[in-house]
Design an enzyme around this catalytic site. Structure first.
Site, PDB file in Angstrom:
ATOM      1  N   ASP A  18       0.802  -1.220   0.000  1.00  0.00           N
ATOM      2  CA  ASP A  18       0.000   0.000   0.000  1.00  0.00           C
ATOM      3  C   ASP A  18       0.838   1.275   0.000  1.00  0.00           C
ATOM      4  OD1 ASP A  18       0.882  -0.482   2.565  1.00  0.00           O
ATOM      5  OD2 ASP A  18      -1.026  -0.068   3.535  1.00  0.00           O
ATOM      6  N   ASN A  19       1.863   1.348   0.829  1.00  0.00           N
ATOM      7  CA  ASN A  19       2.645   2.580   0.896  1.00  0.00           C
ATOM      8  C   ASN A  19       3.522   2.776  -0.330  1.00  0.00           C
ATOM      9  OD1 ASN A  19       2.093   3.982   3.511  1.00  0.00           O
ATOM     10  ND2 ASN A  19       2.601   1.959   4.322  1.00  0.00           N
TER      11      ASN A  19
END
Length: 285
Positions: free
Chosen positions: A33-34
């Site tokens: 996600d990051n």
């Protein structure tokens, strides 16, 4: 092993039939996600940075060199663009504001509560944003949240401001570790629910003392995933090329020298609070 932007195959016929799309649809390796959020905000190439103000908060720095600090305060991983990244992750960021707004003072009018905040850099109240322990840079599951500096003059707005500032100070803690490794960050992108607040973005810019670039697209992770897929399909030669073509900024928040100086003084005080409180946290379980 594949890079995030590489094609790893196509859809199975039964899956394609269920979804109603072509069997020739390319599957890209993808990213976490990051890392995907970083791609989606154009945080690729050496020295670029993205701050995510979501439930947790991250300082994500793209770098060509792999680096690890002595205390493992920051995480070092391969980046989705094929290089590396450093990441400081605090466990409670926008969730601190949600907790304060909805659970404590009982309102969902985030903007209304922030409109009464006027004197930035002069607040006498400090907030430790460790409501779920902390990960970066302290790595302390026993850390707890705290308001410090309350007096009879403390108003509701002061405490709301302290929450926003406390998260910004904690983000700077991770940025300071990156600086100790010789990485100089002069500006950052920003995304996440907290980035919808003009006041919070201004606080972040002045606490960190750097320009904050606000992307037109607020959905960093999903945009980043789509960009990786575009590279996997051959629409772009590299992730950096895709970022240059797709990611646009709609706003730049520039730090104000006088406010930066005020926040520098307050940050130096903030960074003394956790070490002073740490011996007490083990008794508060």
């Amino acid at each position: 092993m594949f890079e995030s932007y590489e094609a790893v195959g196509t859809l199975k016929p039964e899956i394609a039939a269920e979804l109603g799309i072509s069997e020739r649809t390319v599957i890209a390796a993808g990213a976490g996600d990051n890392a995907a959020a970083a791609v989606g905000t154009g945080t690729v190439g050496d020295g670029t940075c993205n701050i995510s103000l979501g439930t947790s908060g991250t300082v994500f720095i793209s770098t060509e060199k792999f680096g690890v600090d002595g205390n493992n305060a920051l995480h070092s991983f391969a980046h989705a663009d094929g290089s590396y990244h450093l990441m400081g992750c605090m466990l409670s960021a926008a969730s601190c504001n949600k907790w304060w707004m909805e659970e404590i003072i009982g309102t969902e009018d985030y903007g209304g509560e922030q409109r009464g905040i006027q004197s930035l850099g002069e607040n006498h109240v400090y907030f430790l944003p460790y409501l779920m322990g902390e990960r970066s840079p302290h790595n302390d599951p026993d850390a707890r949240g705290a308001f410090i500096g309350l007096t009879m003059d403390t108003a509701r707005e002061d405490m709301t401001q302290a929450v926003l500032e406390g998260v910004a100070f904690a983000l700077r803690d991770s940025l300071e570790v990156a600086k100790s490794l010789g990485i100089e960050v002069t500006r950052t992108k920003i995304c996440g629910g907290g980035a919808k607040s003009p006041l919070w973005k201004k606080i972040v810019a002045n606490v960190l003392g750097i320009c904050v670039d606000v992307p037109e697209n607020e959905e960093g992770p999903s945009m980043g995933g789509a960009m990786l897929a575009a590279v996997a399909c051959g629409a772009y030669k590299s992730v950096e090329e895709a970022a240059q073509a797709i990611v646009k900024m709609r706003e730049v928040i520039e730090p104000e020298p006088e406010l930066v100086a005020l926040y520098e003084t307050r940050y130096q005080k903030f960074r003394e609070i956790y070490p002073a409180c740490r011996p007490l946290f083990q008794y508060l379980k």
